[in-house]
Structures are given as structure tokens and as C-alpha cells.
Design an enzyme around this catalytic site. Structure first.
Site, PDB file in Angstrom:
ATOM      1  N   SER A  97     -10.361  13.927  -4.824  1.00 45.61           N
ATOM      2  CA  SER A  97      -9.278  13.153  -4.202  1.00 45.61           C
ATOM      3  C   SER A  97      -9.767  11.902  -3.474  1.00 45.61           C
ATOM      4  CB  SER A  97      -8.481  14.029  -3.227  1.00 45.61           C
ATOM      5  OG  SER A  97      -7.236  13.457  -2.939  1.00 45.61           O
TER       6      SER A  97
ATOM      7  N   TYR B 147      -7.422  26.351 -12.667  1.00 46.16           N
ATOM      8  CA  TYR B 147      -6.535  25.229 -12.965  1.00 46.16           C
ATOM      9  C   TYR B 147      -5.592  25.618 -14.109  1.00 46.16           C
ATOM     10  CZ  TYR B 147      -9.778  22.302 -10.231  1.00 46.16           C
ATOM     11  OH  TYR B 147     -10.572  21.768  -9.234  1.00 46.16           O
TER      12      TYR B 147
ATOM     13  N   ARG C  31       3.114  11.430  -8.363  1.00 48.86           N
ATOM     14  CA  ARG C  31       2.748  12.784  -7.947  1.00 48.86           C
ATOM     15  C   ARG C  31       3.648  13.279  -6.818  1.00 48.86           C
ATOM     16  NH1 ARG C  31      -3.438  14.079  -7.645  1.00 48.86           N
ATOM     17  NH2 ARG C  31      -3.022  13.927  -9.875  1.00 48.86           N
TER      18      ARG C  31
ATOM     19  N   GLN D  98       0.784  19.220 -15.768  1.00 47.99           N
ATOM     20  CA  GLN D  98       1.593  18.014 -15.679  1.00 47.99           C
ATOM     21  C   GLN D  98       1.553  17.156 -16.941  1.00 47.99           C
ATOM     22  OE1 GLN D  98       0.372  15.759 -12.269  1.00 47.99           O
ATOM     23  NE2 GLN D  98       1.168  17.215 -10.794  1.00 47.99           N
TER      24      GLN D  98
ATOM     25  N   LYS E 161       0.877   2.539  -3.903  1.00 46.51           N
ATOM     26  CA  LYS E 161       2.192   2.590  -4.579  1.00 46.51           C
ATOM     27  C   LYS E 161       3.262   3.265  -3.734  1.00 46.51           C
ATOM     28  CE  LYS E 161       0.928   6.749  -7.232  1.00 46.51           C
ATOM     29  NZ  LYS E 161       0.664   7.240  -8.589  1.00 46.51           N
TER      30      LYS E 161
ATOM     31  N   ASN F  99     -10.168   3.394 -13.270  1.00 45.47           N
ATOM     32  CA  ASN F  99     -10.956   4.068 -12.240  1.00 45.47           C
ATOM     33  C   ASN F  99     -12.451   4.003 -12.526  1.00 45.47           C
ATOM     34  OD1 ASN F  99      -8.794   4.860 -10.611  1.00 45.47           O
ATOM     35  ND2 ASN F  99      -8.460   6.755 -11.745  1.00 45.47           N
TER      36      ASN F  99
ATOM     37  N   SER G 167     -17.833  24.594  -3.220  1.00 47.38           N
ATOM     38  CA  SER G 167     -16.753  23.663  -2.914  1.00 47.38           C
ATOM     39  C   SER G 167     -16.129  24.015  -1.578  1.00 47.38           C
ATOM     40  CB  SER G 167     -15.684  23.711  -4.015  1.00 47.38           C
ATOM     41  OG  SER G 167     -14.583  22.864  -3.710  1.00 47.38           O
TER      42      SER G 167
END
Length: 334
Positions: A206, A54, A228, A27, A216, A295, A152
Site C-alpha cells: 500500500s 487472497y 476502490r 475485483q 483522485k 507505477n 508480514s
């Protein structure tokens, strides 16, 4: 920035972790990605999370390039193995010994480092004996290519079994990387208690629910241009489950809480996951450098019991809590 121990190890990581899923190599242009990594370093973030899958290995390359010139010993670099990579052949997926030992070498080359601090099983592989997987991870550690092992999205039972084998092999399984946010709490009933017992920390992804907890996305309105949810490269698929009207309405009820605390909605969301004592760090991504800085300011924020209760009341029953959703794929992807 503040730091926490990862599991029952002596490894400290930054509370805020920079992750490049859905951004680097897909992106976000490489120059912007590099600027975001620099912003993370400037904010005191020392821990970086990526995965070979990724952007089909490109994200690791972009992160490695962005970190060139940094003192390696001052960083904690994490990556993962499981999902298909490369030409996606029959052995280019899963947690077989072949795939793990070949994948770690590829990851190290792309990242430009001799070792990663944490090498993670990106999912549980039900088609490979767990003994084979953990032996391969033990060999990776003994070869000095990884310092610690993590996983994970493993269930409590999978964590127990993996931890026991790791202990027998003399290596440390110290972390699990699940999805966790105000809206997705499926790890709380089983995974977190088991992890606390075993000495395993959560590294959560996340925490802002794919951006929904920034506020938003408004009920009854189209997704903002450039967000997104409006992305056609895969971002919209990842966020779709959170875009229900009842969820978006509940999220708007969090704005007064953030305003009273003098922080942004995103900072409130990140700070919320860090209140869980089993969480060692929250992974944040960014498409712009200024997002990283904002953040990162969630580190060290402490929320009172009253504030936590108000958040629970605002979110209500739209939060997903079913532990059965903490499951890995029953089969490897084709």
C-alpha cells in the site's frame, strides 16, 4: 527497472513488485488480471507477491496461470501463510506445523511451481509456539519448497525473536512486509532500525495508501465511480481510514510537487517509499494494465532532500507514526 538485494541475502528483487491482493480472483476478471501480469513483465518487473488467503486461494491460481510459459529462474514468486483458507476449519489458520506444511503444498500446486522464492508468515501467531513455527519453516526450506523465509506486519520484538530462531536453525529470515506510505509511517521508529540491525528488508504494501495518494479522492466530494472506495467487495473497508477530510486536503498539497518533477502523484508516492534504504521493494497492484506500466516507472526515481522536506511539510501531522500500531492480531481469526 532497478533491482535491490533482499535483506542480507544474495537474492535480488525488482524495486517494483506486482501484488494481487484485492484484485485477482475478486475485483478483476481473469483476462484483465492476466493482461496486468503481462504488463508487469513487459515493464521489467520480475517479482510477484500473493498469498493463499487472497480470494480464498483463487488469487494464487490466477497468478500461476498468468505466469505459465515464463522462465521460472527469471522470476521471484512470493506467497504467504496464516489467514484462514479452504473451508476455514479449526486447523485451516495460523502458523502451526500442520497448517504451514499443508499450506505450502497447496500454494505450490496453485502457482504451478516446485518452489517459491520467499514464503512469508502473513501475521504473527501468538497461539502457536514460535519455535514450532520456525522449525516448520526450516523444514519447508530444507525440502526445497521455499528458498527464503519472510514475515508480514511483525513488531520489532517479534522480528528479533524470529530472526534468532531462524539463525539457530540455519535458515534465512530476510524480509518483513508492512504497510508503509507517506500517510502510514508506523514502522519508522522501531521496526526499521531493528530490521536494519538484523539484515532484514522491508517489502512494503500500500505505498499509494489504497489509491488515496493518487489524489483522485477530493475533499468534500463523493468517491469516483469504479474506484476502490466505491467498491462493495471489500475495497471500501480497506481504504476508509484514509478518507478523512484533513488527510484528503493534505494530499492535494502534494500535486504541485509531482507536477514540478514531471511525474504522477502515484509515482511520487511509490518513489517516496523507495527512498528508505531499508525498503527493498514496493508492492503495487492494478485493476488495469496501464496502471502497472505507470507505477513501474517510479523505479529509479531519486528524490532530493528538499523534495522530501516539502513532502513532510505538505503531509504535516496527518501521517500516522505511532509504533504501537505495528501489531499483529492477539488472537487468530475465527
Amino acid at each position: 527497472m532497478e533491482f535491490r538485494y533482499l535483506g542480507n541475502s544474495g537474492l535480488k528483487i525488482s524495486e517494483i513488485i506486482y501484488g494481487n491482493w484485492l484484485t485477482h480472483g475478486s475485483q478483476v476478471e481473469n483476462d484483465t488480471a492476466t493482461q496486468s501480469v503481462r504488463a508487469a513483465l513487459d515493464a521489467g518487473i520480475t517479482t510477484f507477491d500473493t498469498a493463499d488467503a487472497y480470494a480464498n486461494t483463487v488469487a494464487e491460481q490466477v497468478l500461476g496461470d498468468a505466469l505459465k510459459g515464463e522462465r521460472r529462474q527469471s522470476l521471484e514468486i512470493f506467497t504467504k501463510v496464516y489467514w484462514p483458507t479452504g473451508p476455514k476449519g479449526h486447523n485451516d489458520v495460523g502458523l502451526s506445523r500442520k497448517h504451514i506444511l499443508e499450506s505450502i503444498d497447496g500454494s505450490l500446486q496453485r502457482l504451478g511451481t516446485d518452489y517459491v522464492d520467499l514464503y512469508q508468515a502473513h501475521r504473527y501467531d501468538s497461539e502457536t509456539p514460535l519455535e514450532e513455527t520456525m522449525q516448520a519453516f526450516a523444514d519447508v526450506v530444507r525440502q526445497g519448497k521455499a528458498l527464503y523465509i519472510g514475515v508480514s506486519e511483525w513488531t520489532a520484538d517479534q522480528l528479533r525473536a524470529g530472526h534468532a530462531l531462524a539463525k539457530d536453525l540455519g535458515i534465512q529470515l530476510i524480509s518483513n512486509q508492512p504497510q508503509y506510505s507517506m500517510l502510514w509511517r508506523v514502522i519508522e521508529k522501531q521496526v526499521v532500525p531493528a530490521s536494519a540491525e538484523l539484515g532484514i528488508s522491508q517489502i512494503v504494501w500500500s505505498p499509494v495508501a489504497q489509491g488515496v495518494l493518487t489524489g483522485k479522492y477530493k475533499p468534500g466530494q463523493e468517491a469516483p465511480e469504479g474506484s476502490r472506495a466505491a467498491d462493495d467487495k471489500g475495497g471500501a473497508d480497506a481504504i476508509r481510514s484514509f478518507l478523512r477530510e484533513d488527510v484528503l486536503t493534505a494530499v492535494q498539497g502534494l500535486q504541485p510537487i509531482a507536477d514540478e518533477l514531471g511525474i504522477t502523484m502515484a509515482q511520487l508516492a511509490v518513489a517516496w517509499v523507495l527512498q528508505n534504504p531499508n525498503v527493498a521493494g514496493a508492492i503495487v497492484g492494478a485493476s488495469r494494465p496501464e496502471q502497472v506500466k505507470s507505477n513501474a516507472e517510479a523505479a529509479g526515481i531519486r528524490l532530493s532532500g528538499d523534495v522530501l522536506a516539502r513532502i513532510d511539510e505538505a503531509v504535516g501531522d496527518v501521517a500516522e507514526t505511532d509504533p504501537a500500531l505495528t501489531t499483529s492480531p492477539s488472537k487468530r481469526p475465527a
